[in-house]
Design a protein around this motif. Structure first.
Motif, short mmCIF file in Angstrom:
data_model
loop_
_atom_site.label_atom_id
_atom_site.label_comp_id
_atom_site.label_asym_id
_atom_site.label_seq_id
_atom_site.Cartn_x
_atom_site.Cartn_y
_atom_site.Cartn_z
N ASP A 100 -8.95 2.57 3.80
CA ASP A 100 -7.65 2.18 4.35
C ASP A 100 -6.69 1.80 3.23
O ASP A 100 -5.92 0.85 3.34
CB ASP A 100 -7.79 1.03 5.36
N GLU A 101 -6.72 2.57 2.14
CA GLU A 101 -5.79 2.37 1.03
C GLU A 101 -4.88 3.59 0.93
O GLU A 101 -5.16 4.51 0.17
CB GLU A 101 -6.55 2.19 -0.29
N PRO A 102 -3.81 3.64 1.68
CA PRO A 102 -2.92 4.81 1.58
C PRO A 102 -2.15 4.82 0.28
O PRO A 102 -1.86 3.78 -0.31
CB PRO A 102 -1.99 4.63 2.78
N TYR A 103 -1.81 6.02 -0.16
CA TYR A 103 -0.99 6.23 -1.36
C TYR A 103 0.47 6.13 -0.93
O TYR A 103 0.95 6.92 -0.12
CB TYR A 103 -1.31 7.62 -1.91
N THR A 104 1.17 5.13 -1.45
CA THR A 104 2.59 4.98 -1.16
C THR A 104 3.34 4.88 -2.47
O THR A 104 2.75 4.96 -3.56
CB THR A 104 2.86 3.71 -0.32
N ASN A 105 4.63 4.65 -2.39
CA ASN A 105 5.44 4.52 -3.60
C ASN A 105 5.56 3.07 -4.04
O ASN A 105 6.38 2.73 -4.87
CB ASN A 105 6.83 5.11 -3.38
N LYS A 106 4.74 2.21 -3.48
CA LYS A 106 4.77 0.80 -3.84
C LYS A 106 3.88 0.54 -5.06
O LYS A 106 2.83 1.17 -5.20
CB LYS A 106 4.30 -0.06 -2.66
#
Length: 512
Positions: free
Chosen positions: A227-233
């Motif tokens: 549950d670790e999505p790749y985002t721009n954060k």
């Protein structure tokens, strides 16, 4: 890990240091990977003793093969991720061409990458003629597919797809032509980048039907469910899973040990804290053991997730430049088109690439240029033209690029490159001048084809940069004399009837 909350797990930072908490203590307590013995240790202080080797500072121009199975659909970069994102053009193309990603996934694209026209020897001849002094092979992209004979991963190019050692074949071809050899790794971000492959459609007729990334049989390609999505954060590119950190280290160490690259590129900041620092220390120590001196280059980026320690590595700027002359050697990585083959691509023109190269070199940088390849290993017509035009230009003007150093200022003219990643332009004019120096001589490179006289204000009489009188001006590639006048306003150089090369001219200036 028992006793670690989901909030603590997802919130742990992989920047300069991990946030305090049970996860941070668990990672800190984990033993560091084994590395080659030597003077570098996996600490910031130790790595900061790094000095960029002269070969890299002299090379100035490298060519990269950013190439792999994602070239097959001819839809450009990040196909493997966006084919699992409904609403994205890659998803629509995949559905229409191959079928639903629950039935035909990225694992089924890989066998289609046969690279049946791949001829590294012929390509390397073209790259060397175009002026490249180093060559970089893709090692592994975010798609988690290794392009070498991987000891730790069954999804590799020797076992499937082209069924050949792509990295090894590139290395042999580069070595035969005395080009320095590098590899790129994009594996650090792969764990979270692949997140959409574990999902499913949100609408009929496939509502709730899992994509093939959720199938446990293929967890070693798409990674285990998480549950670790790749985002721009900040912090989201790289997973907090220590087991993945260890796997990353093992695979990239295998790449380094098997091919002994002169350069290793990471796509992002240095991953995984002390684990990443261990890998860089291993690269540096291994280089010293082989050469008797530190001859290796590690490049990473001061952006996104991970660490960046100024002076401990070579800074890489993706599709952009640094502001002004940087005291430390650095590198732009860019492409003449999309990062992977794209049927709708818009390519950079040869004059744009030459102007960008001169601008970068004048600021103490190198250009690492991906020259787009079709999936089968052949060159698109635009890449063919670029290599031919570069070869013709370099045959005359290479001395103003290779082995040079910056002048007191990088240049002058109406066009200023905006500093930062993803801000490249290349729309320069002949009045834009860039300077390089070598062996006491100054080179003035026009970033366009001069239509008339060239006036260089920075070289006016009594200028603060070098007040000496100008004794001689030579146009590289031109056999005749060049008329010039040094006035109080500028050095004015008359244009000969015929220019020796297209796109950009180089004036060699000697002082009294």
């Amino acid at each position: 890990m028992a006793g670690i909350s989901k909030r603590e797990l997802l919130g742990a930072s992989l920047g300069a240091g991990l946030a305090a908490g049970p996860f941070a203590r668990a990672v800190a307590a984990a033993p560091l990977p084994a590395i080659a013995p030597g003077r570098f240790q996996p600490t910031v202080d130790s790595l900061s003793a790094y000095q960029t080797p002269d070969w890299f500072r002299d090379a100035k121009f490298g060519i990269w093969a950013h190439w792999g199975p994602q070239a097959v659909p001819r839809r450009g970069d990040w196909y493997a991720r966006f084919m699992y994102v409904p609403g994205h053009p890659h998803y629509a193309h995949h559905l229409a061409t191959y079928g639903h990603p629950s039935e035909f996934g990225y694992k089924d694209i890989i066998p289609l990458w046969t690279a049946d026209k791949f001829d590294p020897e012929a390509l390397m001849d073209r790259y060397a003629a175009a002026g490249a002094k180093y060559f970089v092979s893709m090692g592994v992209h975010h798609d988690n597919f290794d392009l070498w004979k991987s000891r730790h991963h069954r999804w590799n190019a020797v076992a499937m797809g082209p069924k050949r050692d792509i990295v090894g074949d590139w290395q042999k071809a580069a070595t035969r032509r005395k080009l320095r050899f590098g590899v790129s790794e994009h594996l650090g971000a792969s764990h979270n980048w692949w997140y959409p492959s574990h999902l499913y459609d949100q609408f009929w007729p496939k509502l709730g039907v899992d994509y093939d990334g959720a199938d446990p049989r293929f967890a070693d390609l798409y990674h285990k469910p998480h549950d670790e999505p790749y985002t721009n954060k900040p912090g989201s590119w790289y997973t907090n899973d220590p087991a993945y950190h260890a796997l990353w280290f093992a695979r990239i160490r295998d790449l380094v040990d098997s091919y002994q690259p002169d350069l290793l590129y990471s796509d992002g900041g240095l991953p995984f804290g002390a684990t990443g620092r261990s890998l860089v220390a291993h690269l540096y120590n291994s280089s010293i053991a082989r050469h008797g001196k530190l001859d290796a280059v590690y490049t990473c980026k001061d952006q996104g997730s991970g660490d960046f320690y100024k002076g401990a590595c070579v800074q890489d700027v993706e599709r952009g430049v640094l502001a002004g002359i940087n005291p430390l050697a650095w590198q732009t990585d860019t492409s003449n088109g999309d990062w992977f083959d794209n049927v709708d691509d818009k390519f950079k023109t040869p004059p744009q690439v030459i102007a960008m190269l001169a601008d970068i070199v004048s600021k103490n940088g190198n250009m690492l240029l991906n020259v787009a390849l079709h999936a089968d290993g052949s060159l698109p017509p635009q890449s063919e033209t670029l290599l031919a035009e570069l070869a013709a230009w370099m045959a005359v003007n290479a001395e103003a690029i290779h082995g040079t150093r910056p002048w007191t200022i990088y240049g002058e003219g109406p066009t200023e490159a905006v500093a930062g990643s993803f801000k490249e332009d290349g729309s320069y004019v002949a009045q834009d001048i860039r300077f390089t120096t070598k062996r006491g001589r100054l080179y003035a490179i026009t970033l366009g084809e001069p239509a008339g006289a060239t006036a260089i204000k920075a070289l006016a009489q009594g200028n603060p940069h070098d007040p000496r009188r100008i004794r001689r001006v030579r146009l590289l590639g031109h056999g005749g004399a060049i008329r010039f006048e040094q006035t109080g306003q500028a050095l004015v150089i008359e244009r000969p009837d015929r220019l020796p090369t297209r796109h950009a001219s180089v004036f060699e200036i000697s002082f009294a």
